[in-house]
Design a protein around this motif. Sequence first.
Motif, mmCIF file in Angstrom:
data_model
loop_
_atom_site.group_PDB
_atom_site.id
_atom_site.type_symbol
_atom_site.label_atom_id
_atom_site.label_comp_id
_atom_site.label_asym_id
_atom_site.label_seq_id
_atom_site.Cartn_x
_atom_site.Cartn_y
_atom_site.Cartn_z
ATOM 1 N N SER A 148 -10.660 -19.493 -13.170
ATOM 2 C CA SER A 148 -9.738 -19.984 -14.197
ATOM 3 C C SER A 148 -8.349 -19.375 -14.096
ATOM 4 C CB SER A 148 -10.309 -19.722 -15.590
ATOM 5 O OG SER A 148 -10.532 -18.338 -15.777
ATOM 6 N N VAL A 149 -8.223 -18.217 -13.451
ATOM 7 C CA VAL A 149 -6.921 -17.558 -13.393
ATOM 8 C C VAL A 149 -6.543 -17.151 -11.963
ATOM 9 C CG1 VAL A 149 -5.511 -15.639 -14.235
ATOM 10 C CG2 VAL A 149 -7.244 -16.632 -15.719
ATOM 11 N N TYR A 150 -7.339 -16.288 -11.384
ATOM 12 C CA TYR A 150 -6.925 -15.576 -10.176
ATOM 13 C C TYR A 150 -6.760 -16.482 -8.964
ATOM 14 C CZ TYR A 150 -6.141 -11.132 -7.838
ATOM 15 O OH TYR A 150 -5.555 -10.076 -7.198
ATOM 16 N N THR A 151 -7.627 -17.470 -8.805
ATOM 17 C CA THR A 151 -7.556 -18.337 -7.624
ATOM 18 C C THR A 151 -7.075 -19.750 -7.938
ATOM 19 O OG1 THR A 151 -9.883 -18.990 -7.877
ATOM 20 C CG2 THR A 151 -9.421 -17.045 -6.506
ATOM 21 N N ASP A 152 -6.574 -19.968 -9.128
ATOM 22 C CA ASP A 152 -6.082 -21.292 -9.508
ATOM 23 C C ASP A 152 -4.712 -21.525 -8.856
ATOM 24 O OD1 ASP A 152 -5.163 -23.613 -10.722
ATOM 25 O OD2 ASP A 152 -6.058 -23.127 -12.655
#
Length: 279
Positions: A45-49
């Motif tokens: 949801s955050v780091y690899t978006d």
Amino acid sequence: NRGSMGILGSPRKMTIISFLILTILVFSVFSNTLKNDFTTWDDLSVYTDTLIRNPSLINVKKIFTFHRGSTYQPVRRVSFMLDYLLCKRNPFCYHFFNVIYFLFGILFLFLFTERLLFFLGSWDTEKRFIITLFSTAIFAVHPVHVEAVAWISARKEVLLGWFFFASLYFYLKGREGGKHALQMNLIAFLFFVLAVLSNPSAVILPAVVVLFEVCYRPKEVKRLLALIVPFVIVSGIAVFILMTVMKQAGGIKPYRGGSFWSNFLISFYIFINYIKLCA
């Protein structure tokens, strides 16, 4: 406002004092989350978006485009895009805004509760503000909110709280009448749309509005139903999207016990146990 100002001063002064108290409470309880890092659950949801790491109108459009088989919480993703724009992958920024959005929700809960007591109660101004502050403070520091504030990916919950309570507050402001009533209702609808786009759980808001009208002036409910038609339409669309997503993800299971009625009856048991957990 009903009653005299009392020893605490004008409603404006009491609101400012209450906001300061609630802000101190929220940061006292949740400031320790600011030093936390990302968790493994934040990866997707955050780091690899890739979309949030490339802020642009094109990517915002992609975020708001519904894709079958995926979650649909575009406002949360746009908020992560703003975080990345401000401080890249520094987790402090993401945690800080989680606390800020939760605080906004608490402040609007205070405003909504005060207006609700104005409509449904008979207390004077000072007593109404004291009751509102006490109840809102309990809600603000309740441990049930820890996951929503401390976990970055749970931002959908704090955004939901902010927009949901703001929508209800502006609805009540519009209910007061006056030359700004239409603007207040439009703002209420805008916040409702933002709430639904943050977390589909917001679809229950029209039912809350109807419940208020039944309690306040039941004889006028039919006349006022037209006001909530746009809310109901948005709720219907959100429910359709939610059911589509859950069905494709395997989230819709067969009835436990084999029928709708067995699930309906067991829901009362679950509700009672949920209340116990909140106590």
